[in-house]
Design a protein around this motif. Structure first.
Motif, mmCIF file in Angstrom:
data_model
loop_
_atom_site.group_PDB
_atom_site.id
_atom_site.type_symbol
_atom_site.label_atom_id
_atom_site.label_comp_id
_atom_site.label_asym_id
_atom_site.label_seq_id
_atom_site.Cartn_x
_atom_site.Cartn_y
_atom_site.Cartn_z
ATOM 1 N N SER A 55 0.630 -0.981 0.319
ATOM 2 C CA SER A 55 0.728 0.370 -0.157
ATOM 3 C C SER A 55 0.750 1.416 0.604
ATOM 4 O O SER A 55 0.720 2.181 -0.437
ATOM 5 N N HIS A 56 1.574 1.333 0.391
ATOM 6 C CA HIS A 56 2.739 2.543 0.629
ATOM 7 C C HIS A 56 3.349 2.494 -1.002
ATOM 8 O O HIS A 56 3.956 3.540 -1.329
ATOM 9 N N MET A 57 3.981 1.351 -0.904
ATOM 10 C CA MET A 57 4.482 1.069 -2.856
ATOM 11 C C MET A 57 3.622 1.526 -3.471
ATOM 12 O O MET A 57 3.917 2.747 -4.962
ATOM 13 N N LEU A 58 2.773 1.721 -3.274
ATOM 14 C CA LEU A 58 1.099 2.050 -4.381
ATOM 15 C C LEU A 58 0.272 3.963 -3.984
ATOM 16 O O LEU A 58 -0.996 4.105 -5.053
ATOM 17 N N HIS A 59 0.521 3.997 -2.919
ATOM 18 C CA HIS A 59 0.928 5.768 -2.510
ATOM 19 C C HIS A 59 -0.931 5.318 -2.596
ATOM 20 O O HIS A 59 -1.725 6.486 -2.537
ATOM 21 N N ILE A 60 -1.867 4.052 -1.775
ATOM 22 C CA ILE A 60 -2.938 3.991 -1.574
ATOM 23 C C ILE A 60 -3.095 3.501 -0.055
ATOM 24 O O ILE A 60 -2.031 3.574 0.664
ATOM 25 N N THR A 61 -4.301 3.507 1.000
ATOM 26 C CA THR A 61 -4.886 2.921 2.152
ATOM 27 C C THR A 61 -4.614 1.596 2.310
ATOM 28 O O THR A 61 -5.045 0.755 1.166
ATOM 29 N N GLN A 62 -4.062 1.141 3.641
ATOM 30 C CA GLN A 62 -3.816 0.067 3.173
ATOM 31 C C GLN A 62 -5.805 -0.881 2.712
ATOM 32 O O GLN A 62 -5.582 -2.311 2.411
ATOM 33 N N PRO A 63 -6.322 -0.123 4.019
ATOM 34 C CA PRO A 63 -8.498 -1.264 3.094
ATOM 35 C C PRO A 63 -8.551 -1.095 1.856
ATOM 36 O O PRO A 63 -8.910 -2.150 1.477
ATOM 37 N N ALA A 64 -8.184 0.173 1.418
ATOM 38 C CA ALA A 64 -8.353 0.572 -0.289
ATOM 39 C C ALA A 64 -7.929 -0.821 -0.886
ATOM 40 O O ALA A 64 -7.759 -1.799 -1.822
ATOM 41 N N LEU A 65 -6.601 -1.402 -0.467
ATOM 42 C CA LEU A 65 -5.731 -2.475 -0.849
ATOM 43 C C LEU A 65 -6.075 -3.808 -1.039
ATOM 44 O O LEU A 65 -6.333 -4.726 -2.081
#
Length: 314
Positions: free
Chosen positions: A22-32
């Protein structure tokens, strides 16, 4: 299913963690996590599971990873794969020693490689995956293969490359041409080369510039080795191929090795100083833990036979 979902899945597998991905993709963990669950619903199987080691692939997830990597790479090269194929038909990535090999090296090199492995440890069982070089490298990097056998490619920091064969590039053309290296004539001849997305096209362009000082205008492009060889065999032009590719062609047609080059439907000409140095490598991940002695096995395969002879024209 979209490419963004595939990329998210691949990143999760690479990082072995939804949090890191999620950090790599710049989205939140719940969204991923939601995106992953939606993808699993679409394909109808569980792709990953959590363990003490982090996020790990399930058996169908391993099969899907291969398909996902193919689709992403095909999209990058401008060709979308048919997505109606069976993701989970079978996988040969889940047994003892998992080996990947670049097409079309499997026919020519695997018997020798497997013989060396049997000599190293008769109890080792091997599962083989034959794919494009980039996909083999990805699967090695992801830990889904213990090692790969690949054509020349650019070094990568996380991978160890051990050269095992010298693999010269040669000129192939009509058998009737008594002087194929006549540069004044060759520059005006038709050439059949791999398309620009493939590494061998870069090598071919480099050879042409070094030999002729220019790229000939009459070039047809293909993306398949056997289509290229078929066209050359029909007298339609000239091309450049590694000797390993030609040896694969020879063995598929059951030619006698000692007479094979005379029997081929095209002429082979050594390029000498114009041939860039190329090697076939065993490649494995530097930092992947395994209970198999991959480094010792790779060195054993390298040293067990004089492999140079197989790649030269006598």
């Amino acid at each position: 299913m979209d490419l963004n979902s595939l990329d998210s899945f691949i990143t999760i597998v690479r990082e072995k963690s939804i949090t890191k991905a999620s950090h790599m993709l710049h989205i939140t963990q719940p969204a991923l996590t939601s995106k992953l669950k939606k993808l699993e619903t679409e394909v109808g199987v569980q792709l990953v599971e959590r363990s003490k080691k982090g996020v790990e692939l399930t058996i169908p997830g391993t099969s899907f990873l291969v398909k996902a990597l193919k689709m992403v790479r095909e999209f990058d090269s401008g060709n979308i794969l048919d997505q109606d194929g069976d993701f989970f038909h079978s996988t040969n990535l889940n047994n003892n020693l998992k080996i990947g090999i670049t097409r079309p090296l499997a026919t020519s090199l695997l018997p020798d490689i497997l013989s060396s492995i049997n000599e190293f440890d008769p109890n080792l069982k091997c599962n083989i995956t034959s794919e494009l070089t980039d996909l083999v490298l990805d699967l090695v990097l992801f830990g889904e293969l213990h090692f790969g056998i690949v054509c020349y490619c650019k070094p990568q920091e996380e991978l160890e490359f051990i050269p095992i064969y010298k693999d010269d590039i040669v000129l192939i053309g009509p058998k009737s041409d008594s002087n194929p290296l006549d540069k004044k004539k060759l520059v005006n001849k038709p050439f059949i080369l791999f398309n620009k997305s493939l590494p061998l096209r870069h090598d071919a362009n480099e050879i042409l510039l070094n030999m002729l000082g220019e790229i000939p205008e009459n070039i047809q492009e293909v993306n398949d080795t056997y289509a290229l060889i078929s066209m050359i065999s029909s007298g339609l032009g000239y091309s450049f191929l590694p000797l390993s590719f030609i040896l694969d062609f020879v063995q598929l047609r059951n030619f006698n090795k000692t007479e094979s080059y005379d029997m081929l439907p095209f002429k082979i000409t050594n390029l000498g100083k114009y041939s860039p140095p190329r090697y076939i490598h065993i490649v494995y991940a530097k930092n992947r833990s395994t209970n198999l002695p991959i480094e010792r096995l790779a060195e054993f395969i390298k040293s067990s036979r004089d492999r140079q002879k197989n790649m030269y024209i006598s």
